[in-house]
Motif scaffolding. Structure first.
Motif, PDB file in Angstrom:
ATOM      1  N   ILE A  19      91.996  81.716   0.436  1.00  0.00           N
ATOM      2  CA  ILE A  19      92.917  80.876  -0.751  1.00  0.00           C
ATOM      3  C   ILE A  19      91.363  79.187  -0.612  1.00  0.00           C
ATOM      4  O   ILE A  19      91.536  78.504  -1.580  1.00  0.00           O
ATOM      5  N   ASN A  20      91.481  78.769   0.670  1.00  0.00           N
ATOM      6  CA  ASN A  20      90.041  78.037   0.196  1.00  0.00           C
ATOM      7  C   ASN A  20      88.829  77.890  -0.602  1.00  0.00           C
ATOM      8  O   ASN A  20      88.578  77.274  -0.566  1.00  0.00           O
ATOM      9  N   THR A  21      88.700  79.052  -0.271  1.00  0.00           N
ATOM     10  CA  THR A  21      87.460  79.333  -1.205  1.00  0.00           C
ATOM     11  C   THR A  21      86.820  79.178  -2.901  1.00  0.00           C
ATOM     12  O   THR A  21      86.723  78.780  -3.134  1.00  0.00           O
ATOM     13  N   ILE A  22      88.672  79.820  -2.854  1.00  0.00           N
ATOM     14  CA  ILE A  22      89.247  79.956  -4.298  1.00  0.00           C
ATOM     15  C   ILE A  22      89.764  78.242  -4.767  1.00  0.00           C
ATOM     16  O   ILE A  22      89.040  77.437  -5.868  1.00  0.00           O
ATOM     17  N   ALA A  23      89.925  77.238  -3.763  1.00  0.00           N
ATOM     18  CA  ALA A  23      90.188  76.250  -3.839  1.00  0.00           C
ATOM     19  C   ALA A  23      89.301  75.499  -4.001  1.00  0.00           C
ATOM     20  O   ALA A  23      89.332  74.317  -5.111  1.00  0.00           O
ATOM     21  N   GLU A  40      98.043  61.330  22.973  1.00  0.00           N
ATOM     22  CA  GLU A  40      97.671  60.125  22.494  1.00  0.00           C
ATOM     23  C   GLU A  40      97.292  59.190  23.343  1.00  0.00           C
ATOM     24  O   GLU A  40      96.979  58.447  24.510  1.00  0.00           O
ATOM     25  N   GLY A  41      96.130  58.314  23.245  1.00  0.00           N
ATOM     26  CA  GLY A  41      94.890  57.751  23.933  1.00  0.00           C
ATOM     27  C   GLY A  41      94.265  57.923  25.552  1.00  0.00           C
ATOM     28  O   GLY A  41      94.139  58.003  26.053  1.00  0.00           O
ATOM     29  N   LYS A  42      94.094  59.724  25.111  1.00  0.00           N
ATOM     30  CA  LYS A  42      93.426  60.337  26.213  1.00  0.00           C
ATOM     31  C   LYS A  42      92.426  61.096  26.053  1.00  0.00           C
ATOM     32  O   LYS A  42      91.927  62.070  26.385  1.00  0.00           O
ATOM     33  N   GLY A  43      91.325  60.307  24.509  1.00  0.00           N
ATOM     34  CA  GLY A  43      90.756  61.492  24.356  1.00  0.00           C
ATOM     35  C   GLY A  43      90.392  61.808  22.302  1.00  0.00           C
ATOM     36  O   GLY A  43      91.926  61.711  22.260  1.00  0.00           O
ATOM     37  N   ALA A  44      89.871  62.441  21.987  1.00  0.00           N
ATOM     38  CA  ALA A  44      90.230  61.943  20.552  1.00  0.00           C
ATOM     39  C   ALA A  44      90.271  63.702  20.067  1.00  0.00           C
ATOM     40  O   ALA A  44      89.753  64.664  22.058  1.00  0.00           O
ATOM     41  N   LEU A  45      90.604  64.246  19.356  1.00  0.00           N
ATOM     42  CA  LEU A  45      90.695  65.559  18.716  1.00  0.00           C
ATOM     43  C   LEU A  45      89.202  66.268  19.029  1.00  0.00           C
ATOM     44  O   LEU A  45      87.854  65.549  18.585  1.00  0.00           O
ATOM     45  N   ARG A  46      89.291  67.637  19.392  1.00  0.00           N
ATOM     46  CA  ARG A  46      87.554  67.698  19.467  1.00  0.00           C
ATOM     47  C   ARG A  46      87.608  69.489  17.878  1.00  0.00           C
ATOM     48  O   ARG A  46      89.121  70.001  18.229  1.00  0.00           O
ATOM     49  N   PHE A  47      86.514  70.100  17.618  1.00  0.00           N
ATOM     50  CA  PHE A  47      87.013  70.910  16.671  1.00  0.00           C
ATOM     51  C   PHE A  47      85.580  72.028  16.701  1.00  0.00           C
ATOM     52  O   PHE A  47      84.787  71.456  17.562  1.00  0.00           O
ATOM     53  N   PHE A  48      85.833  72.922  16.878  1.00  0.00           N
ATOM     54  CA  PHE A  48      84.541  74.098  16.240  1.00  0.00           C
ATOM     55  C   PHE A  48      83.742  73.117  15.443  1.00  0.00           C
ATOM     56  O   PHE A  48      84.426  72.791  14.814  1.00  0.00           O
ATOM     57  N   LYS A  49      82.467  73.089  15.852  1.00  0.00           N
ATOM     58  CA  LYS A  49      81.825  73.353  14.019  1.00  0.00           C
ATOM     59  C   LYS A  49      81.766  74.135  13.376  1.00  0.00           C
ATOM     60  O   LYS A  49      81.854  75.227  13.465  1.00  0.00           O
ATOM     61  N   PRO A  50      81.865  73.927  11.511  1.00  0.00           N
ATOM     62  CA  PRO A  50      82.449  74.719  11.470  1.00  0.00           C
ATOM     63  C   PRO A  50      80.663  75.132  10.752  1.00  0.00           C
ATOM     64  O   PRO A  50      79.843  74.900  10.328  1.00  0.00           O
ATOM     65  N   GLY A  51      80.958  76.755  10.041  1.00  0.00           N
ATOM     66  CA  GLY A  51      79.283  76.997   9.848  1.00  0.00           C
ATOM     67  C   GLY A  51      78.889  76.349   8.532  1.00  0.00           C
ATOM     68  O   GLY A  51      79.187  75.256   8.121  1.00  0.00           O
ATOM     69  N   PRO A  52      77.208  76.819   7.703  1.00  0.00           N
ATOM     70  CA  PRO A  52      77.502  76.283   6.452  1.00  0.00           C
ATOM     71  C   PRO A  52      78.113  76.885   5.195  1.00  0.00           C
ATOM     72  O   PRO A  52      78.380  78.131   5.773  1.00  0.00           O
ATOM     73  N   TYR A  53      78.078  76.090   4.680  1.00  0.00           N
ATOM     74  CA  TYR A  53      79.084  76.557   3.206  1.00  0.00           C
ATOM     75  C   TYR A  53      77.991  77.362   1.902  1.00  0.00           C
ATOM     76  O   TYR A  53      76.445  76.833   2.779  1.00  0.00           O
ATOM     77  N   ARG A  54      78.850  77.945   1.959  1.00  0.00           N
ATOM     78  CA  ARG A  54      78.098  78.978   0.469  1.00  0.00           C
ATOM     79  C   ARG A  54      78.989  79.052  -0.390  1.00  0.00           C
ATOM     80  O   ARG A  54      79.686  79.427  -0.679  1.00  0.00           O
ATOM     81  N   GLN A  55      78.398  79.285  -1.747  1.00  0.00           N
ATOM     82  CA  GLN A  55      79.088  79.911  -3.067  1.00  0.00           C
ATOM     83  C   GLN A  55      79.229  81.344  -3.109  1.00  0.00           C
ATOM     84  O   GLN A  55      78.004  82.123  -2.672  1.00  0.00           O
ATOM     85  N   VAL A  56      79.871  82.100  -2.702  1.00  0.00           N
ATOM     86  CA  VAL A  56      80.489  83.492  -2.819  1.00  0.00           C
ATOM     87  C   VAL A  56      80.817  84.025  -3.942  1.00  0.00           C
ATOM     88  O   VAL A  56      80.989  85.248  -3.945  1.00  0.00           O
ATOM     89  N   ILE A  57      81.848  83.260  -4.135  1.00  0.00           N
ATOM     90  CA  ILE A  57      82.542  83.289  -5.847  1.00  0.00           C
ATOM     91  C   ILE A  57      81.932  82.915  -6.869  1.00  0.00           C
ATOM     92  O   ILE A  57      81.573  81.700  -6.375  1.00  0.00           O
ATOM     93  N   SER A  58      81.412  83.050  -8.052  1.00  0.00           N
ATOM     94  CA  SER A  58      81.035  81.953  -8.975  1.00  0.00           C
ATOM     95  C   SER A  58      82.362  81.390  -9.907  1.00  0.00           C
ATOM     96  O   SER A  58      83.672  81.558  -9.915  1.00  0.00           O
TER      97      SER A  58
END
Length: 149
Positions: A19-23, A40-58
Motif C-alpha cells: 500500500i505504501n508503494t502505491i501511495a 516519557e522522559g526515559k529516552g527517545a524512540l529508536r527505529f530500525f534504519k530503513p533500506g534504500p528507496y527504489r521505483q518498483v512500479i511505474s
C-alpha cells in the motif's frame, strides 16, 4: 501470521509495504519498524534504519491503483475508514486461516492524508466480521489520532 486466500499469502507488514508503494507513486520505501518504546522522559524512540528507496512500479500503474483505493473509501466497502478533513484511501480484505474452521480474519490497509500520504496503517482483526465493518473503523481511529499530533 499472514493474510491470504488459497496460495496467496502475505504478512501484514508486506501488505503495508504494498500500500505504501502505491501511495508513493510506485516507489518502494521499506517499512520502519519500532525497535523499542521508552516511557516519557526515559529516552527517545529508536527505529530500525530503513533500506534504500527504489521505483518498483511505474507511476502510470500506481496512479490508477490510488484512484481505486480512494474509491473504496469514498463510495465502497471501506467508507468507515474515511477521514474528514484529510481524506484517506485503502483496501479492505479478508483472510482465511488455512485451518479447517471457517474463521476469517478481516483487514483494512490504507493511507492518509489522501493528497500527500504521511502514514500507512494495516489493521488485522482476527475473527472480524469484514474489513469494512471491523478493521476500517479501527484504522480511522488510529489514523485520526496520528494526524492530530
Amino acid at each position: 501470521s499472514s493474510l491470504g486466500q488459497g496460495p496467496v499469502l502475505a504478512t501484514p507488514v508486506q501488505i503495508t509495504a504494498m500500500i505504501n508503494t502505491i501511495a508513493n507513486e510506485g516507489i518502494y520505501k521499506p517499512p520502519r519498524l519500532v525497535q523499542e518504546i521508552k516511557p516519557e522522559g526515559k529516552g527517545a524512540l529508536r527505529f530500525f534504519k530503513p533500506g534504500p528507496y527504489r521505483q518498483v512500479i511505474s507511476p502510470e500503474v500506481a496512479r490508477p491503483m490510488k484512484k481505486l483505493f480512494e474509491a473504496a473509501v469514498k463510495a465502497g466497502v471501506g467508507q468507515q475508514a474515511y477521514l474528514s478533513g484529510y481524506g484517506s484511501a485503502g483496501k479492505t480484505g479478508s483472510a482465511q486461516t488455512g485451518e479447517q474452521t471457517a474463521v476469517v480474519h478481516a483487514w483494512f490497509s490504507g493511507y492518509a492524508p489522501r493528497q500527500k500520504p504521511k502514514y500507512v496503517i494495516t489493521v488485522l482483526a482476527e475473527g472480524g466480521k469484514s474489513g469494512g465493518e471491523t478493521a476500517a473503523p479501527v484504522f480511522r481511529e488510529i489514523m485520526t489520532a496520528l494526524l492530530k499530533e
